[in-house]
Write an enzyme that holds these catalytic residues in place. Sequence first.
Site, mmCIF file in Angstrom:
data_model
loop_
_atom_site.group_PDB
_atom_site.id
_atom_site.type_symbol
_atom_site.label_atom_id
_atom_site.label_comp_id
_atom_site.label_asym_id
_atom_site.label_seq_id
_atom_site.Cartn_x
_atom_site.Cartn_y
_atom_site.Cartn_z
ATOM 1 N N LYS A 69 0.742 -1.349 0.034
ATOM 2 C CA LYS A 69 -0.107 0.148 0.001
ATOM 3 C C LYS A 69 0.928 1.262 0.072
ATOM 4 O O LYS A 69 0.332 2.352 -0.336
ATOM 5 C CB LYS A 69 -0.913 0.102 1.117
ATOM 6 C CG LYS A 69 -2.207 -1.116 1.375
ATOM 7 C CD LYS A 69 -3.234 -0.698 0.464
ATOM 8 C CE LYS A 69 -4.353 -1.344 0.492
ATOM 9 N NZ LYS A 69 -5.657 -0.978 -0.130
ATOM 10 N N ASP A 117 -8.625 0.265 6.496
ATOM 11 C CA ASP A 117 -8.828 -1.008 7.425
ATOM 12 C C ASP A 117 -7.249 -0.842 8.095
ATOM 13 O O ASP A 117 -7.149 -1.925 8.842
ATOM 14 C CB ASP A 117 -9.003 -2.292 6.668
ATOM 15 C CG ASP A 117 -10.282 -2.425 6.386
ATOM 16 O OD1 ASP A 117 -10.831 -2.777 4.997
ATOM 17 O OD2 ASP A 117 -11.461 -2.417 7.405
#
Length: 381
Positions: A69, A117
Amino acid sequence: MVLTGQYCPESLHSAISQQAREEALEAIIHWPNYQRTDLLELSDLADELGIAALYYKDESSRFELASFKALGGAYAVQLVLRRSISRELGQEVTLEDIEKVRYPEIAGRFTVVTATDGNHGRSVAWGAQRFGCQCVIYMHEQVSKGRQQAVELFGAKVRRVKGNYDDSVHAAAVDATSQNWLIVSDTAWPGYLEVPRTVMAGYTVMTHEVMAQWPLQSPPTHVFIQGGCGGLAAAVCLDMWCHYGSCRPIFLIVEPEAAACLYESVQACERRSVNIERESVMAGLSCGEVSLVAWPILKLAADEFLTITDEPVAPLMRRLARDHSIIAGESAVAGLAGLTEARLNEVLWQQLALTEKSRVLVFGTEGATDPDIYQHLVQSS
């Protein structure tokens, strides 16, 4: 549906253009401390499964975030700030200007916001800290305290939202509109497409690396890749199909049973949302809505969609740690779990065209992004 032997259609080439992918690569390889993550051979597992080769792209050392990410959210922050500061100044600034924080007073007036998340939020917060802007991160009530603290370490403010991930996405979007904040989401919705495309372009740095690292003369025959909202899977499928052309692998998308929005969408032949009533241990994949950018890519590029339970996750994490010294977070092993679970079903194994000649690639998308959860899962019996 198996699409090997076919070239990537022109309609997909423009979904995330080659220019966008090249620009992401050029920017990210010049970030401080950039280095390629490892591509590791899991020969023992390959032998057990009866396939020719199994390789694991290990993202546990990606910058200081231990997750792929880092390539998406932070890069999108850089581009969003470039656009916003250029508008403020009435002249074009460069990505290098943003990287070097050459306009600190102006950058500090902007706030980026996203829902997460865990890992995407850390990337956005990390990018905001590096490039000098403010950051607010929305997390739903089931996100661990450890993941909240990890985001706060980069100076972001965290707001908790009742419900699930998709509720936090909606809350962030509403507040961003009222506060004039800059949304940096990895999930696309009507009217919000370009930033998710930018995030996905950042992800293709990982596929660029893995295709350069691939040690065999012939390309992978199969790629098992995590689902989630679809952004990662779509980026991987598109970039590898464009690169390999008619020699492309079979792409298999793996999701938790509790959050199988991609699987449900392909079954219905249209985008479908699922209401997540039970959170999977694979927290990074617990998404109920399919990205608008990802869906047109996946419905053409993906060959099969698989769902898995949480049951194989901890055993695979323990095995990778014990036998290979690989620190694999709970979402990292989803693709590998899809492969090992398929081996238990001979009909499915044959349906997926897996044989003793298969060369399989999986993506270990994160390390111990929540050390407490990681230790609990690895040490559990």
